[in-house]
Enzyme design. Structure first.
Site, short mmCIF file in Angstrom:
data_model
loop_
_atom_site.label_atom_id
_atom_site.label_comp_id
_atom_site.label_asym_id
_atom_site.label_seq_id
_atom_site.Cartn_x
_atom_site.Cartn_y
_atom_site.Cartn_z
N LYS A 1 -0.83 -9.51 3.12
CA LYS A 1 -0.08 -9.00 4.28
C LYS A 1 -1.01 -8.10 5.07
CE LYS A 1 3.23 -5.64 3.95
NZ LYS A 1 2.65 -4.60 4.82
N GLU B 1 -1.02 -5.49 8.70
CA GLU B 1 -0.19 -4.82 9.70
C GLU B 1 -0.78 -5.04 11.10
OE1 GLU B 1 0.29 -0.66 8.81
OE2 GLU B 1 1.06 -1.05 6.79
N GLU C 1 9.55 -3.76 10.38
CA GLU C 1 9.88 -2.46 9.79
C GLU C 1 10.36 -1.49 10.86
OE1 GLU C 1 7.00 -0.80 7.09
OE2 GLU C 1 8.09 1.10 6.95
N ASP D 1 0.84 -1.21 0.00
CA ASP D 1 0.00 0.00 0.00
C ASP D 1 0.88 1.26 0.00
OD1 ASP D 1 0.87 -0.06 2.62
OD2 ASP D 1 -1.10 0.20 3.53
N SER D 2 2.20 1.07 0.06
CA SER D 2 3.13 2.19 -0.16
C SER D 2 2.86 2.84 -1.51
CB SER D 2 4.58 1.71 -0.08
OG SER D 2 4.77 0.58 -0.92
N ASP E 1 -1.10 -6.36 -0.29
CA ASP E 1 -1.10 -5.66 1.00
C ASP E 1 -2.52 -5.19 1.31
OD1 ASP E 1 0.20 -4.71 3.19
OD2 ASP E 1 1.19 -3.03 2.17
O1 KIV Z 1 3.55 -1.08 1.68
C1 KIV Z 1 4.71 -1.50 1.62
O2 KIV Z 1 5.43 -1.31 0.64
C2 KIV Z 1 5.21 -2.23 2.78
C3 KIV Z 1 6.67 -2.55 2.81
C4 KIV Z 1 7.44 -1.33 3.11
C5 KIV Z 1 6.99 -3.66 3.73
O3 KIV Z 1 4.47 -2.54 3.65
#
Ligand code: KIV
Length: 284
Positions: A116, A118, A185, A47-48, A86
């Site tokens: 993934k 968090e 992280e 989600d970056s 994510d």
């Molecule tokens: O969103 C993302 O790119 C991430 C990574 C930095 C692990 O969660």
């Protein structure tokens, strides 16, 4: 490099053999192809993308629809890497049922192999439900960017002995709940090393020192395409942003000076057709 598809089992085997795991973000088809062809083990559609592709100040505005859109493009470009989608802010925090529906969409609609999420102990029930439904889950603790408002910025986590102990407990709880791997992280290197030793599942570090089982970076940081700021833990392997700027300047100057397009970029009609055309136009 074996051309066999990377699975969660491959990652477990790599940890057991002490072989470093590589992970990289990608958000589109060409990047997914490059990352896959480089032999990177895991592609994270992170989600970056909210920050490095969509221009938001953090990841909070990213929606499920945006994630699925990018995840589908990545899935079209990658053949070998394990693909992880994510889960964006509010796609799994509201209820386990919402989490199941949204995680399922990553696998069913977008071609991802895993998701993934968090968070630490507060996500254990959700992780368990997803794993029971057959959805492989990667955990993510330490600096979890979806809690940036609570943290008051993108800061190192687990600085004190007490906070570090909580991280270890979170890591063990997530492993127990069924996570197949864990992103650490921005945590002190000793704590990441300690957690890596304590866990049977692989750890993937970002700003977590050299003693994790693997490393991940954001693609745009690695190649110099995100220029707003560069976190301390990033190593820039290329300066693509500067190259793109140079290319755009050269294009503008060529068009303005009528150097582009040149004859090799143009297609002309057969001379006879052209003359017929001119005669036709004179008659009208
Ligand atoms: O969103 C993302 O790119 C991430 C990574 C930095 C692990 O969660």
């Amino acid at each position: 490099m074996s051309s066999r598809k990377v699975t969660v089992r491959t990652l477990r085997q790599k940890k057991r053999r002490g072989e470093p795991i590589t992970m990289m973000t990608a958000y589109d088809y060409p990047t997914a192809r490059w990352v896959d062809e480089a032999g990177i083990d895991v592609i994270l559609v992170g989600d970056s993308l909210g920050m490095v592709v969509l221009g938001y100040p953090n990841t909070l505005p990213v929606t499920m629809e945006a994630m699925l859109h990018h995840a589908k493009a990545v899935a079209r470009g990658a053949k070998r890497a394990l693909l992880v989608g994510d889960m964006p802010f509010m796609s799994y925090q509201v209820s386990i049922e919402t989490a199941l529906r949204n995680a399922g969409r990553f696998l069913q609609e977008a071609g991802m192999d895993a998701v993934k999420i968090e968070g630490g102990r507060e996500q254990v029930d959700t992780v368990r439900a997803l794993v029971e439904a057959g959805i492989p889950v990667m955990g993510h603790i330490g600096l979890t960017p979806q809690k940036v408002m609570q943290f008051g910025g993108f800061r190192l986590q687990g600085r004190t002995a007490e906070a570090a102990k909580r991280l270890v407990e979170d890591a063990l709880a997530l492993q127990e709940a069924g996570c197949f791997a864990l992103v650490l992280e921005m945590v002190p290197a000793q704590i990441a090393g300690y957690i890596t030793q304590r866990l049977d599942i692989p750890t993937i570090g970002i700003g977590a020192g050299p003693d994790c089982d693997g490393q991940v970076l954001v693609f745009h940081d690695l190649v110099g395409m995100f220029e707003e700021f560069t976190p301390k833990f990033v190593r820039r392997y290329a300066n693509i942003g500067a190259e793109i700027r140079k290319a755009l300047q050269a294009y503008k100057e060529d068009v303005e000076a009528r150097r582009f397009p040149a004859s090799e970029h143009s297609t002309y009609m057969e001379e006879e057709e052209w003359q017929t055309f001119l005669r036709l136009m004179q008659e009208t």
